[in-house]
Design a protein around this motif. Structure first.
Motif, PDB file in Angstrom:
ATOM      1  N   VAL A 226       0.834  -1.210   0.000  1.00 47.55           N
ATOM      2  CA  VAL A 226       0.000   0.000   0.000  1.00 47.55           C
ATOM      3  C   VAL A 226       0.872   1.265   0.000  1.00 47.55           C
ATOM      4  O   VAL A 226       0.634   2.176  -0.807  1.00 47.55           O
ATOM      5  N   PRO A 227       1.900   1.380   0.865  1.00 44.09           N
ATOM      6  CA  PRO A 227       2.748   2.576   0.810  1.00 44.09           C
ATOM      7  C   PRO A 227       3.419   2.759  -0.556  1.00 44.09           C
ATOM      8  O   PRO A 227       3.579   3.899  -1.031  1.00 44.09           O
ATOM      9  N   GLN A 228       3.847   1.671  -1.187  1.00 43.33           N
ATOM     10  CA  GLN A 228       4.453   1.791  -2.518  1.00 43.33           C
ATOM     11  C   GLN A 228       3.450   2.322  -3.539  1.00 43.33           C
ATOM     12  O   GLN A 228       3.808   3.134  -4.400  1.00 43.33           O
ATOM     13  N   ALA A 229       2.204   1.869  -3.441  1.00 42.86           N
ATOM     14  CA  ALA A 229       1.180   2.338  -4.369  1.00 42.86           C
ATOM     15  C   ALA A 229       0.902   3.820  -4.167  1.00 42.86           C
ATOM     16  O   ALA A 229       0.733   4.572  -5.136  1.00 42.86           O
ATOM     17  N   VAL A 230       0.869   4.267  -2.911  1.00 43.12           N
ATOM     18  CA  VAL A 230       0.643   5.687  -2.628  1.00 43.12           C
ATOM     19  C   VAL A 230       1.789   6.527  -3.165  1.00 43.12           C
ATOM     20  O   VAL A 230       1.584   7.558  -3.820  1.00 43.12           O
ATOM     21  N   LEU A 231       3.023   6.085  -2.903  1.00 48.06           N
ATOM     22  CA  LEU A 231       4.192   6.835  -3.379  1.00 48.06           C
ATOM     23  C   LEU A 231       4.212   6.896  -4.902  1.00 48.06           C
ATOM     24  O   LEU A 231       4.480   7.947  -5.492  1.00 48.06           O
ATOM     25  N   ALA A 232       3.918   5.776  -5.569  1.00 46.87           N
ATOM     26  CA  ALA A 232       3.931   5.756  -7.028  1.00 46.87           C
ATOM     27  C   ALA A 232       2.872   6.701  -7.592  1.00 46.87           C
ATOM     28  O   ALA A 232       3.124   7.429  -8.569  1.00 46.87           O
ATOM     29  N   ALA A 233       1.687   6.712  -6.997  1.00 51.24           N
ATOM     30  CA  ALA A 233       0.630   7.605  -7.478  1.00 51.24           C
ATOM     31  C   ALA A 233       1.015   9.061  -7.277  1.00 51.24           C
ATOM     32  O   ALA A 233       0.772   9.907  -8.143  1.00 51.24           O
ATOM     33  N   ARG A 234       1.645   9.371  -6.138  1.00 55.33           N
ATOM     34  CA  ARG A 234       2.081  10.750  -5.885  1.00 55.33           C
ATOM     35  C   ARG A 234       3.145  11.180  -6.891  1.00 55.33           C
ATOM     36  O   ARG A 234       3.108  12.294  -7.427  1.00 55.33           O
ATOM     37  N   LEU A 235       4.094  10.294  -7.159  1.00 57.48           N
ATOM     38  CA  LEU A 235       5.161  10.638  -8.087  1.00 57.48           C
ATOM     39  C   LEU A 235       4.639  10.809  -9.511  1.00 57.48           C
ATOM     40  O   LEU A 235       5.048  11.725 -10.228  1.00 57.48           O
ATOM     41  N   ASP A 236       3.729   9.943  -9.926  1.00 53.87           N
ATOM     42  CA  ASP A 236       3.165  10.067 -11.277  1.00 53.87           C
ATOM     43  C   ASP A 236       2.398  11.373 -11.429  1.00 53.87           C
ATOM     44  O   ASP A 236       2.514  12.066 -12.445  1.00 53.87           O
ATOM     45  N   ALA A 237       1.592  11.717 -10.411  1.00 55.19           N
ATOM     46  CA  ALA A 237       0.829  12.959 -10.480  1.00 55.19           C
ATOM     47  C   ALA A 237       1.752  14.177 -10.435  1.00 55.19           C
ATOM     48  O   ALA A 237       1.545  15.156 -11.152  1.00 55.19           O
ATOM     49  N   ALA A 238       2.792  14.111  -9.602  1.00 59.76           N
ATOM     50  CA  ALA A 238       3.730  15.231  -9.500  1.00 59.76           C
ATOM     51  C   ALA A 238       4.501  15.416 -10.802  1.00 59.76           C
ATOM     52  O   ALA A 238       4.738  16.543 -11.245  1.00 59.76           O
ATOM     53  N   ARG A 239       4.895  14.309 -11.438  1.00 60.19           N
ATOM     54  CA  ARG A 239       5.615  14.417 -12.708  1.00 60.19           C
ATOM     55  C   ARG A 239       4.739  15.022 -13.792  1.00 60.19           C
ATOM     56  O   ARG A 239       5.202  15.837 -14.595  1.00 60.19           O
ATOM     57  N   SER A 240       3.456  14.643 -13.807  1.00 66.46           N
ATOM     58  CA  SER A 240       2.529  15.219 -14.772  1.00 66.46           C
ATOM     59  C   SER A 240       2.399  16.722 -14.557  1.00 66.46           C
ATOM     60  O   SER A 240       2.405  17.503 -15.507  1.00 66.46           O
ATOM     61  N   ALA A 241       2.296  17.144 -13.291  1.00 70.59           N
ATOM     62  CA  ALA A 241       2.208  18.577 -12.990  1.00 70.59           C
ATOM     63  C   ALA A 241       3.507  19.293 -13.309  1.00 70.59           C
ATOM     64  O   ALA A 241       3.514  20.424 -13.807  1.00 70.59           O
ATOM     65  N   LEU A 242       4.614  18.621 -13.040  1.00 71.01           N
ATOM     66  CA  LEU A 242       5.936  19.220 -13.250  1.00 71.01           C
ATOM     67  C   LEU A 242       6.170  19.574 -14.714  1.00 71.01           C
ATOM     68  O   LEU A 242       6.802  20.586 -15.042  1.00 71.01           O
ATOM     69  N   THR A 243       5.668  18.740 -15.615  1.00 70.76           N
ATOM     70  CA  THR A 243       5.926  18.939 -17.040  1.00 70.76           C
ATOM     71  C   THR A 243       4.757  19.623 -17.752  1.00 70.76           C
ATOM     72  O   THR A 243       4.746  19.701 -18.972  1.00 70.76           O
ATOM     73  N   ASP A 244       3.771  20.106 -16.993  1.00 76.03           N
ATOM     74  CA  ASP A 244       2.636  20.829 -17.557  1.00 76.03           C
ATOM     75  C   ASP A 244       3.048  22.275 -17.811  1.00 76.03           C
ATOM     76  O   ASP A 244       3.453  22.989 -16.893  1.00 76.03           O
ATOM     77  N   ARG A 245       2.928  22.726 -19.042  1.00 76.73           N
ATOM     78  CA  ARG A 245       3.340  24.098 -19.386  1.00 76.73           C
ATOM     79  C   ARG A 245       2.574  25.149 -18.595  1.00 76.73           C
ATOM     80  O   ARG A 245       3.086  26.223 -18.304  1.00 76.73           O
ATOM     81  N   ASN A 246       1.309  24.853 -18.256  1.00 75.93           N
ATOM     82  CA  ASN A 246       0.504  25.821 -17.518  1.00 75.93           C
ATOM     83  C   ASN A 246       0.971  25.987 -16.077  1.00 75.93           C
ATOM     84  O   ASN A 246       0.564  26.918 -15.398  1.00 75.93           O
TER      85      ASN A 246
END
Length: 303
Positions: free
Chosen positions: A243-263
């Motif tokens: 469960v902690p790995q799944a939470v961390l992976a979801a946070r990282l995926d969402a953060a990476r998407s936000a990080l590379t969003d031009r807006n």
């Protein structure tokens, strides 16, 4: 400030004689075409918060006592080509179509084909969440186009709660839209009884909707998804994660998407880390590098 894409509408600023017509026009444009009629002599009061995504329509709606109907004329003029889900938050609502009448109480939701005539009444007013989804997306996800008839389900726990939580989170600006759409469609697939639905859909949806909360824990996720902690741990283990790995992976995926969003190119890294539930920018950077083999700053610059 509202997240991008949100539209707010209220009748309170309009002349009394124009309110119901304006309510109908707004709903036809932003959600679902309906006819509306007030139930008493008081001026109609209605507010709506809308979010239109490529495949989904989301809203939080409040209104004084009134009735609405979706008749053949409205269906022809404003076809939905999909389903609609109503989540009752406050006020009793009555739904009637050719198959019968259902009474919806707070904590209950109803899913139906949006292109079959129906009538809804709110004798004491209402507050609700609304979700619309197209048949094409449901066919791809659930293998079905629409429910055979209206279905009522609770959303205090399990998949229903996860779905309501995902809609609420989207209207609050949490998460990225692509992830949200996939999550919501997967949960709808579960409600429609798709045999291939991932049993972890409710848990993953709750995680996606609460990534910004540092205190997100296995016990909270299990309670929201309708599992015990032991069941939840076993289900995630079968998928190859804790469960902690799944939470961390979801946070990282969402953060990476936000990080590379031009807006959001000017959003500081530290702020992105906080928004996605990381204890510190250093923790975020270490976890990011371990997952993606690059630093957040380098990925932002590269993209």
């Amino acid at each position: 400030m509202d997240p991008p894409g949100l539209i707010r509408f209220r009748t309170g600023d309009l002349p009394r004689a124009h309110r119901l017509a304006a309510w109908e026009e707004h709903n036809a444009r932003s959600l679902l075409g309906l006819r509306a009629r007030a139930l008493d002599d008081r001026p109609f009061e209605g507010t709506e918060l809308n979010l239109r995504l490529p495949r989904l329509g989301l809203a939080r709606v409040s209104g004084s006592p009134h009735v609405v109907r979706r008749d053949p004329d409205q269906i022809a003029r404003h076809p939905a080509e999909g389903i609609v889900v109503y989540f009752a938050l406050a006020g009793e609502g009555r739904f009637r179509d050719r198959e019968g009448t259902w009474v919806l109480h707070p904590g209950q939701a109803l899913v139906c084909d949006a292109d079959r005539p129906f009538r809804r009444g709110f004798p004491h007013g209402l507050t609700e969440l609304v979700l619309t989804a197209p048949r094409t997306a449901l066919r791809e996800t659930a293998g079905r186009c629409a429910p055979a008839g209206p279905r009522v389900f609770g959303f205090r726990d399990g998949v229903g709660k996860a779905l309501a939580s995902a809609v609420t989170g989207a209207l609050a600006g949490h998460g990225d839209w692509e992830t949200l759409e996939s999550t919501v469609l997967g949960l709808l697939a579960g409600l429609l009884g798709a045999p291939a639905t991932d049993r972890l859909a409710a848990a993953r949806a709750y995680i996606d909707a609460h990534l910004h909360e540092p205190e997100l824990s296995a016990s909270r996720i299990a309670a929201a998804a309708g599992y015990s902690e032991r069941q939840l741990s076993r289900l995630f283990a079968e998928s190859g994660q804790s469960v902690p790995q799944a939470v961390l992976a979801a946070r990282l995926d969402a953060a990476r998407s936000a990080l590379t969003d031009r807006n959001r190119a000017r959003t500081p890294i530290a702020e992105l880390a906080t928004r996605h539930g990381f204890a510190s920018p250093a923790h975020f950077s270490r976890s990011y590098r371990a997952r993606f083999g690059s630093s957040p700053l380098r990925d932002r610059a590269r993209r």
